[in-house]
Design an enzyme around this catalytic site. Structure first.
Site, PDB file in Angstrom:
ATOM      1  N   CYS A  79      18.709  20.551  -1.377  1.00  9.09           N
ATOM      2  CA  CYS A  79      18.371  21.497  -0.312  1.00  9.09           C
ATOM      3  C   CYS A  79      19.590  22.323   0.125  1.00  9.09           C
ATOM      4  O   CYS A  79      20.060  23.151  -0.643  1.00  9.09           O
ATOM      5  CB  CYS A  79      17.711  20.750   0.836  1.00  9.09           C
ATOM      6  SG  CYS A  79      16.638  21.809   1.798  1.00  9.09           S
ATOM      7  N   HIS A 170      14.116  16.783  -0.982  1.00 11.96           N
ATOM      8  CA  HIS A 170      14.973  15.658  -0.549  1.00 11.96           C
ATOM      9  C   HIS A 170      14.536  14.334  -1.169  1.00 11.96           C
ATOM     10  O   HIS A 170      13.791  13.582  -0.534  1.00 11.96           O
ATOM     11  CB  HIS A 170      14.867  15.506   0.976  1.00 11.96           C
ATOM     12  CG  HIS A 170      15.431  16.651   1.744  1.00 11.96           C
ATOM     13  ND1 HIS A 170      16.722  16.659   2.219  1.00 11.96           N
ATOM     14  CD2 HIS A 170      14.890  17.833   2.118  1.00 11.96           C
ATOM     15  CE1 HIS A 170      16.950  17.786   2.863  1.00 11.96           C
ATOM     16  NE2 HIS A 170      15.855  18.520   2.815  1.00 11.96           N
ATOM     17  N   GLU A 172      16.230  11.750  -1.308  1.00 10.84           N
ATOM     18  CA  GLU A 172      16.822  10.657  -0.509  1.00 10.84           C
ATOM     19  C   GLU A 172      15.946  10.283   0.685  1.00 10.84           C
ATOM     20  O   GLU A 172      16.203   9.295   1.351  1.00 10.84           O
ATOM     21  CB  GLU A 172      18.240  11.046  -0.054  1.00 10.84           C
ATOM     22  CG  GLU A 172      18.339  11.991   1.138  1.00 10.84           C
ATOM     23  CD  GLU A 172      17.984  13.449   0.817  1.00 10.84           C
ATOM     24  OE1 GLU A 172      17.563  13.742  -0.318  1.00 10.84           O
ATOM     25  OE2 GLU A 172      18.093  14.288   1.737  1.00 10.84           O
TER      26      GLU A 172
HETATM   27  N1  GLN Z   1      17.366  25.790   5.520  1.00  7.19           N
HETATM   28  C1  GLN Z   1      18.567  25.037   5.363  1.00  7.19           C
HETATM   29  C2  GLN Z   1      19.731  25.941   4.949  1.00  7.19           C
HETATM   30  O1  GLN Z   1      19.540  27.092   4.746  1.00  7.19           O
HETATM   31  C3  GLN Z   1      18.380  23.949   4.325  1.00  7.19           C
HETATM   32  C4  GLN Z   1      17.393  22.948   4.838  1.00  7.19           C
HETATM   33  C5  GLN Z   1      17.626  21.559   4.341  1.00  7.19           C
HETATM   34  O2  GLN Z   1      18.669  21.225   3.780  1.00  7.19           O
HETATM   35  N2  GLN Z   1      16.671  20.712   4.614  1.00  7.19           N
HETATM   36  O3  GLN Z   1      20.828  25.485   4.836  1.00  7.19           O
END
Ligand code: GLN
Length: 196
Positions: A79, A170, A172
């Site tokens: 992410c 994610h 994890e």
């Molecule tokens: N939207 C977040 C970002 O731009 C990422 C979201 C996440 O890691 N769950 O960094």
């Protein structure tokens, strides 16, 4: 695996990655400073908020990670971690570590729904991999060396180039350890190559 895997520990889902690695019997520790990268076999960059993580990391740590990327060091970004590893970020002039030749669109999933859970088919892993998406980035461009590993509604949400693995979601935050195990295998192969 003998070596230790680091988890960038500035902000976000740090502990969850350490727990996943520990459940697989792998030594893991949080990393906050450039010096703490010494001796690691691989590094996970967790989800959280990419702007916050980059500010907390600062120029020195990001430059060191960029250098490690050039030597083929294994990275796994989930992410926000994927955003930090991407070569380009839509609507942003500068990217961060640039270790994988992809362009990402931030907050591409879940504009209406903040987060959701689904099941993905992941190349080489299985067609029943649970995935939690939280304001997730999508991959909107891949360089020729990048292999897409999973899609959600047509968008690429997991990819690999060399020793760099990224997921929009994610792993994890689920009990399923198969994606972490996949990364550990990448790290083991890298260790074997380096030792030769
Ligand atoms: N939207 C977040 C970002 O731009 C990422 C979201 C996440 O890691 N769950 O960094």
């Amino acid at each position: 695996m003998e070596g230790t895997i680091g988890v960038l520990g500035l902000q976000g889902a740090v502990r969850e990655h350490i727990v996943s690695l520990s459940r697989l019997g792998v030594a893991a520790r949080a990393v906050k400073k450039a010096e703490e990268l010494d001796g690691l076999s691989g590094l996970i960059l967790p989800g959280g908020e990419s702007t916050a993580i980059s500010l907390l990391a600062g120029g020195g740590l990001l430059a060191r990670l960029r250098e490690m990327g050039r030597t083929g060091f294994p990275f796994f970004g989930t992410c926000a971690g994927m955003i930090l590893l991407a070569r380009e970020i839509e609507g942003q002039e500068e990217a961060y570590i640039r270790a994988i030749d992809i362009t990402v669109a931030r907050n591409a999933s879940g504009r209406q729904v903040h987060s959701f859970e689904t099941v993905l088919s992941v190349d080489g892993i299985g067609d029943d991999v649970p995935a939690v998406f939280i304001r997730a980035p999508y991959i909107t461009r891949m360089g020729p060396g990048v292999r897409p590993l999973a899609r959600h509604e047509g968008a690429v949400v997991m990819a690999r180039e060399g020793n760099v693995l990224v997921t929009s979601f994610h792993p994890e935050l689920t009990d399923d350890l198969r994606i972490h195990r996949y990364f550990i295998e990448m790290v083991e192969n890298y260790e074997r190559e380096v030792r030769q």
